[in-house]
Design a protein around this motif. Sequence first.
Motif, mmCIF file in Angstrom:
data_model
loop_
_atom_site.group_PDB
_atom_site.id
_atom_site.type_symbol
_atom_site.label_atom_id
_atom_site.label_comp_id
_atom_site.label_asym_id
_atom_site.label_seq_id
_atom_site.Cartn_x
_atom_site.Cartn_y
_atom_site.Cartn_z
ATOM 1 N N GLU A 237 0.919 -1.169 0.038
ATOM 2 C CA GLU A 237 -0.046 -0.047 0.034
ATOM 3 C C GLU A 237 0.927 1.110 -0.015
ATOM 4 O O GLU A 237 0.605 2.263 -0.602
ATOM 5 C CB GLU A 237 -0.991 -0.032 1.200
ATOM 6 C CG GLU A 237 -2.056 -0.991 1.151
ATOM 7 C CD GLU A 237 -1.482 -2.379 1.410
ATOM 8 O OE1 GLU A 237 -0.502 -2.496 1.954
ATOM 9 O OE2 GLU A 237 -2.162 -3.562 1.081
ATOM 10 N N SER B 294 2.137 1.627 -3.581
ATOM 11 C CA SER B 294 1.206 2.013 -4.599
ATOM 12 C C SER B 294 0.795 3.504 -4.343
ATOM 13 O O SER B 294 0.527 4.471 -5.189
ATOM 14 C CB SER B 294 -0.198 1.257 -3.957
ATOM 15 O OG SER B 294 0.046 0.065 -4.324
ATOM 16 N N LYS B 295 0.649 4.115 -2.977
ATOM 17 C CA LYS B 295 0.669 5.722 -2.947
ATOM 18 C C LYS B 295 1.909 6.233 -3.351
ATOM 19 O O LYS B 295 1.531 7.522 -3.922
ATOM 20 C CB LYS B 295 0.540 5.761 -1.261
ATOM 21 C CG LYS B 295 -0.739 5.279 -0.745
ATOM 22 C CD LYS B 295 -1.188 5.648 0.724
ATOM 23 C CE LYS B 295 -2.305 4.935 1.223
ATOM 24 N NZ LYS B 295 -2.354 5.111 2.630
ATOM 25 N N SER C 120 -2.666 1.784 -8.454
ATOM 26 C CA SER C 120 -3.616 0.854 -7.467
ATOM 27 C C SER C 120 -2.999 -0.336 -7.234
ATOM 28 O O SER C 120 -1.924 -0.688 -7.830
ATOM 29 C CB SER C 120 -4.811 0.666 -8.453
ATOM 30 O OG SER C 120 -4.560 -0.622 -9.614
ATOM 31 N N ASN C 121 -3.503 -0.981 -6.259
ATOM 32 C CA ASN C 121 -2.693 -2.159 -5.620
ATOM 33 C C ASN C 121 -2.959 -3.143 -6.792
ATOM 34 O O ASN C 121 -1.865 -3.915 -6.887
ATOM 35 C CB ASN C 121 -3.539 -2.612 -4.334
ATOM 36 C CG ASN C 121 -3.121 -1.665 -3.152
ATOM 37 O OD1 ASN C 121 -1.940 -1.083 -3.116
ATOM 38 N ND2 ASN C 121 -3.856 -1.727 -2.042
ATOM 39 N N ARG C 122 -3.904 -3.455 -7.286
ATOM 40 C CA ARG C 122 -4.208 -4.351 -8.220
ATOM 41 C C ARG C 122 -3.104 -4.211 -9.453
ATOM 42 O O ARG C 122 -2.686 -5.093 -9.989
ATOM 43 C CB ARG C 122 -5.517 -4.449 -9.016
ATOM 44 C CG ARG C 122 -5.929 -5.493 -9.825
ATOM 45 C CD ARG C 122 -7.295 -5.271 -10.396
ATOM 46 N NE ARG C 122 -8.121 -5.736 -9.445
ATOM 47 C CZ ARG C 122 -9.391 -5.833 -9.489
ATOM 48 N NH1 ARG C 122 -10.169 -5.544 -10.776
ATOM 49 N NH2 ARG C 122 -10.308 -6.047 -8.393
ATOM 50 N N GLN C 123 -2.832 -3.114 -9.810
ATOM 51 C CA GLN C 123 -1.798 -2.575 -10.899
ATOM 52 C C GLN C 123 -0.524 -3.155 -10.482
ATOM 53 O O GLN C 123 0.107 -3.710 -11.309
ATOM 54 C CB GLN C 123 -1.778 -1.262 -11.423
ATOM 55 C CG GLN C 123 -1.344 -0.896 -12.692
ATOM 56 C CD GLN C 123 -1.347 0.462 -13.042
ATOM 57 O OE1 GLN C 123 -1.889 1.418 -12.359
ATOM 58 N NE2 GLN C 123 -0.650 0.634 -14.306
#
Length: 270
Positions: free
Chosen positions: A173, A176-177, A182-185
């Motif tokens: 996370e 990602s930030k 996104s986390n999925r990407q």
Amino acid sequence: MIYQRLSDALIPITAQPFRSGYREYSPCKALKPYIRCFWTSVAQGGRLIIPDLCADIIFDTGNDKAFFCGVSDEAFVSHRQTETFGIRFYSWTAALFAEDSMRKTLNGGFELNGHFRKLEKELAPKLTYAKTVKERIALSEKFLISNLHERHCGLFLNALGEIMTLHGICTAENISKILHISNRQLERVFSEYSGLTPKKAAMLIRYQYLWRDILSGQCFNGAEKAAEYGYSDQSHLLKDFRRFHTVYPNQAREIALNNVAFLQDNPSIK
């Protein structure tokens, strides 16, 4: 060059880098950013294999067989009794030489035709007839230089670079930030290019940095290292280290420096 920066930032270390019968060979300058090493091994007792953030192509020179081992996140003891020659990729570079992605290769062993079809067809037969390690390395380097695929993924490399800068002391996370994705990407690109999840990559990067400190230091202070590497306390660090190494830090250092055969009957090892 980002691959050079990544290889300079973290040099993965095996459990027994000084073991008798095992030797690593540095690649030529053109391949240094992509190849951790070439290596040879002659079996001598049980050998502890730990997660080293690398993937290997292994040639069994005694039986003329070859296979690909994806990145591992668990330790095991190898009792292989044959002479072997290996090409060790960083976890983030194996995909550059393959015809297929690294998806679902974690902890796996595969025939070369699944991911390295051209290597199986063009390089493996030549290595079968090579008489010396020097010849095998020269043949391998020529093939690898000619078959380096420009399949760069800036997102994956930037994320990996951030994790290394933080020495793995981060969450998916967090990354990602930082990268505004996104986390999925993030999960998708890590799976595609390394076979790992971002979380697992961070855990293994932290473990390898810690292992480097343990091996190079004279005195291991668990409380200090727990604070340095973001563990809640010394007990947390020891539990996490043993998860990947099967033994505690002082034992791990003794095994590495004193060329100790790893014959422990440990039910946690698969």
